[in-house]
Design an enzyme around this catalytic site. Sequence first.
Site, PDB file in Angstrom:
ATOM      1  N   GLY A 188       0.786  -1.226   0.000  1.00 46.17           N
ATOM      2  CA  GLY A 188       0.000   0.000   0.000  1.00 46.17           C
ATOM      3  C   GLY A 188       0.816   1.273   0.000  1.00 46.17           C
ATOM      4  O   GLY A 188       0.558   2.190  -0.774  1.00 46.17           O
ATOM      5  N   THR A 206      -8.056 -10.413  12.563  1.00 47.88           N
ATOM      6  CA  THR A 206      -9.029  -9.404  12.139  1.00 47.88           C
ATOM      7  C   THR A 206      -8.383  -8.441  11.155  1.00 47.88           C
ATOM      8  O   THR A 206      -7.258  -7.990  11.364  1.00 47.88           O
ATOM      9  CB  THR A 206      -9.588  -8.655  13.368  1.00 47.88           C
ATOM     10  OG1 THR A 206     -10.186  -9.623  14.226  1.00 47.88           O
ATOM     11  CG2 THR A 206     -10.618  -7.609  12.972  1.00 47.88           C
ATOM     12  N   CYS A 210      24.477   2.582   5.224  1.00 52.22           N
ATOM     13  CA  CYS A 210      25.529   2.729   6.216  1.00 52.22           C
ATOM     14  C   CYS A 210      25.341   1.671   7.298  1.00 52.22           C
ATOM     15  O   CYS A 210      24.499   1.801   8.177  1.00 52.22           O
ATOM     16  CB  CYS A 210      25.464   4.114   6.833  1.00 52.22           C
ATOM     17  SG  CYS A 210      26.882   4.501   7.838  1.00 52.22           S
TER      18      CYS A 210
END
Length: 388
Positions: free
Chosen positions: A200, A237, A325
């Site tokens: 998303g 859920t 890094c």
Amino acid sequence: MQNIIYMDNNATTCVAEEVIEEMMPYLSEKYGNPSSMHTFGGQVGKKLAQARERVAALLGCEPDEILFTSCGTESDNTAIKGTLAMYPNRRKIVTTRVEHPAVLTTCRDLERHGYSISEVSVDRQGKLDLDELGFRLDDNTAIVSVMWANNETGTIFPVEEIADLVKARGIVFHTDAVQAVGKIPINLKESSIDLLSLSGHKLHAPKGVGVLYVRRGTRLGTFMHGGHQESGRRGGTENVPGIIAMGKACERALQNMTEENSRVKALRDKLEKGILASCPDCFVNGDTHNRLPNTSNISFEYIEGESILMLLDQFGICASSGSACTSGSLEPSHVLRAMGVPFTAAHGSIRYSLSRYNTDQEIDVVVEKMVPIVNRLRELSPFVKTSP
Ligand SMILES: *Cc1c(COP(=O)(O)O)cnc(C)c1O
């Protein structure tokens, strides 16, 4: 906060306003559980079904082929480990050297558990050797996982062609399409792809929601056991607001894909041309003919990407460098290393990744700021002996 110029959209994107609007009621008054028997929960269930349809429309597949997850990483893990669980006699995974860590690290861990991992190499442009991929397939191979578009360079792989090749050998094919979805047209009905991941937050929906496309009939093990959510394929859920947001983001992407991407591509090309014309000793990494419209990865010879980023940051410009890094030592990007980009150039690589929210004026600002930054760092560089 200072005004920012955001060119790091392959790391994450802003949530689109329409998407926020769509999800808001489900964070407040419409808080029902979609599994409940009452109307209050049931209306949420209907909205989830709509989100599933919207995602399916963008991918060109059926709603029941959409499995909601928590992120792109979960989708990748589910695809690979869920397939291995169904083919216990097959102990090999074929992938590439340039995958996202969500796939590469998963494979490395499986290697410690006795699986054999075969990584296909790429050439200097980041192109995959399809013959090599073909040679690596055998009866011991459970799954082939090849990303659709590379997050660092934007290079697009011919995954539909690869899927045909893999399916002809009776092997499951997965693609990490997190960077491709919404940027290039996808029609899964006409492809041999079995499993496809998306996320998303790379698509103007919020963080914490992902999708795994599972072609009908594909055998896939479950590793989140619980309730009957997602047709029993993933318990827990549902992230209701996230899923609704994902649906809206996919609807938006489908409606605006052609127009937005051509505008974004024009901005990206202007940025690239501007930088190449005004900064000496730099070049573009990746396959510039098969590339995402929003991504530009440029190597600046003899200087550190991290230093460029820090100076850009002072102007509120957000980009990213290929190197990470880690424990004080600068490791050049595994993607650029796999492409054989020379050490001095791999260290000085910057990824600019745009979105539809960037403007023409921002491009001018970034090009203008890059010139003095590059010149200043070159003056300090131990790698530059004499500058003419
Ligand atoms: C961002 C990204 C992921 C991971 O997605 P998350 O939702 O952040 O877990 C996987 N693959 C690619 C190519 C990505 O760019």
